[in-house]
Design an enzyme around this catalytic site. Structure first.
Site, PDB file in Angstrom:
ATOM      1  N   ASP A  51       0.846  -1.205   0.000  1.00 41.00           N
ATOM      2  CA  ASP A  51       0.000   0.000   0.000  1.00 41.00           C
ATOM      3  C   ASP A  51       0.880   1.254   0.000  1.00 41.00           C
ATOM      4  O   ASP A  51       0.383   2.369  -0.118  1.00 41.00           O
ATOM      5  CB  ASP A  51      -1.009  -0.009   1.158  1.00 41.00           C
ATOM      6  CG  ASP A  51      -0.353   0.050   2.527  1.00 41.00           C
ATOM      7  OD1 ASP A  51       0.886  -0.062   2.606  1.00 41.00           O
ATOM      8  OD2 ASP A  51      -1.087   0.205   3.529  1.00 41.00           O
ATOM      9  N   ASP A  90      -0.993  -6.455  -0.222  1.00 37.49           N
ATOM     10  CA  ASP A  90      -0.903  -5.741   1.060  1.00 37.49           C
ATOM     11  C   ASP A  90      -2.273  -5.174   1.420  1.00 37.49           C
ATOM     12  O   ASP A  90      -2.854  -4.394   0.652  1.00 37.49           O
ATOM     13  CB  ASP A  90       0.110  -4.590   0.889  1.00 37.49           C
ATOM     14  CG  ASP A  90       0.626  -4.090   2.211  1.00 37.49           C
ATOM     15  OD1 ASP A  90       0.406  -4.746   3.238  1.00 37.49           O
ATOM     16  OD2 ASP A  90       1.279  -3.030   2.205  1.00 37.49           O
ATOM     17  N   GLU A 189       9.956  -4.225  10.063  1.00 30.75           N
ATOM     18  CA  GLU A 189      10.352  -2.949   9.451  1.00 30.75           C
ATOM     19  C   GLU A 189      10.955  -2.025  10.507  1.00 30.75           C
ATOM     20  O   GLU A 189      10.309  -1.720  11.526  1.00 30.75           O
ATOM     21  CB  GLU A 189       9.120  -2.279   8.805  1.00 30.75           C
ATOM     22  CG  GLU A 189       9.470  -0.926   8.191  1.00 30.75           C
ATOM     23  CD  GLU A 189       8.351  -0.329   7.356  1.00 30.75           C
ATOM     24  OE1 GLU A 189       7.320  -0.999   7.130  1.00 30.75           O
ATOM     25  OE2 GLU A 189       8.526   0.824   6.914  1.00 30.75           O
TER      26      GLU A 189
END
Ligand code: KIV
Length: 286
Positions: A51, A90, A189
């Site tokens: 996204d 996603d 992340e």
């Protein structure tokens, strides 16, 4: 088997085999057909239709405005360009948070409409029920912990997560909870290198690092960061492999100069008509 690349379709088994042999898994974001054909040629293992396209392709300041209606055509285009990569859809903001039913329905759209192999969603303990529901529907799920951009506001912006022991423990616990809930892999992340290493050592599923150091089972980069294609900034975690943005701007300037000075087009850029046909045309018009 794809004739162009002579590789067979990447399967979940292939990803687990890489993990168990200590071979690294390569993963990149991809949003369109031509780039997907390049990634197919480069034999990238996993393509993520992220996204993040809301920012990199559509120019929003965050991923929050992205909808399923935006994601599906991009995922379809990537699948057309790369028939053999393991393809991740996603899940956009508020397509899975409201209920397990919304999560299953939207995950199903990625599989049915875009031939994705799995979906990815952001979040830890609070997402366990969603993950269980989607996995029970037969759809593999990738978890996403650390900096989760859909919660950037609550996390204090786009910043490293898990620097304090207490915060790091929450991420370690969340990774275990997601694994127990049935995710097939977890993306970490922007968590500190040592936290990623610790989670990787304890994990029974592949851990993919985005800016979280080398001690994972695989690495992810955002395609636009690798090639100078995101004009707003290049994050520290990105490695730049070329400046395609600069090549394109120079080409565009040369085009404008060519058009302005009438150097473009040249005979090789246009199409001819036979003399007799042209004479006939003139007669028809007179
Ligand atoms: O949308 C995306 O590309 C992502 C990455 C930032 C991991 O979720």
């Amino acid at each position: 088997m794809c004739a162009e690349t002579a590789r067979k379709k990447v399967s979940l088994g292939d990803l687990y085999q890489k993990m168990s042999k200590g071979e690294m898994i390569s993963m990149l974001t991809c949003y369109d057909y031509p780039t997907a054909t390049f990634m197919e040629q480069a034999q990238v293992d996993i393509l993520l239709v992220g996204d993040s396209l809301g920012m990199t392709v559509l120019g929003y300041d965050s991923t929050l405005p992205v909808t399923m209606e935006m994601m599906i055509p991009h995922a379809q285009a990537v699948r057309r360009g790369s028939p053999n990569a393991w393809l991740v859809g996603d899940m956009p903001y508020m397509t899975y948070q409201p209920s397990t039913e919304s999560a299953i329905r939207n995950a199903g759209r990625f599989m049915a409409e875009a031939a994705c192999d799995c979906v990815k969603l952001e979040g830890g303990l609070e997402m366990v029920e969603r993950v269980q529901g989607i996995v029970r529907s037969g759809i593999p799920v990738m978890g996403h912990l650390g900096l989760t951009p859909q919660s950037a506001s609550a996390l204090g912006g786009f910043r490293v997560q898990g620097r304090s022991a207490a915060q790091a423990k929450q991420i370690v616990d969340a990774a275990k909870a997601l694994e127990d809930a049935g995710v097939f892999a977890i993306l970490l992340e922007m968590v500190p290198n040592r936290v990623c290493q610790l989670i990787t050592e304890r994990s029974g599923v592949p851990i993919i690092s985005l800016g979280s150091g080398p001690h994972a089972h695989g690495q992810l980069l955002i395609f636009h960061d690798m090639f100078g294609l995101y004009p707003k900034f290049t994050p520290k975690m990105a490695k730049v492999y070329g400046n395609a943005g600069e090549v394109i701007v120079n080409g565009l300037k040369a085009y404008v100069a060519d058009v302005t000075s009438k150097r473009f087009p040249q005979p090789e850029n246009w199409f001819n008509m036979k003399d007799e046909q042209f004479e006939e045309l003139k007669k028809l018009l007179s």
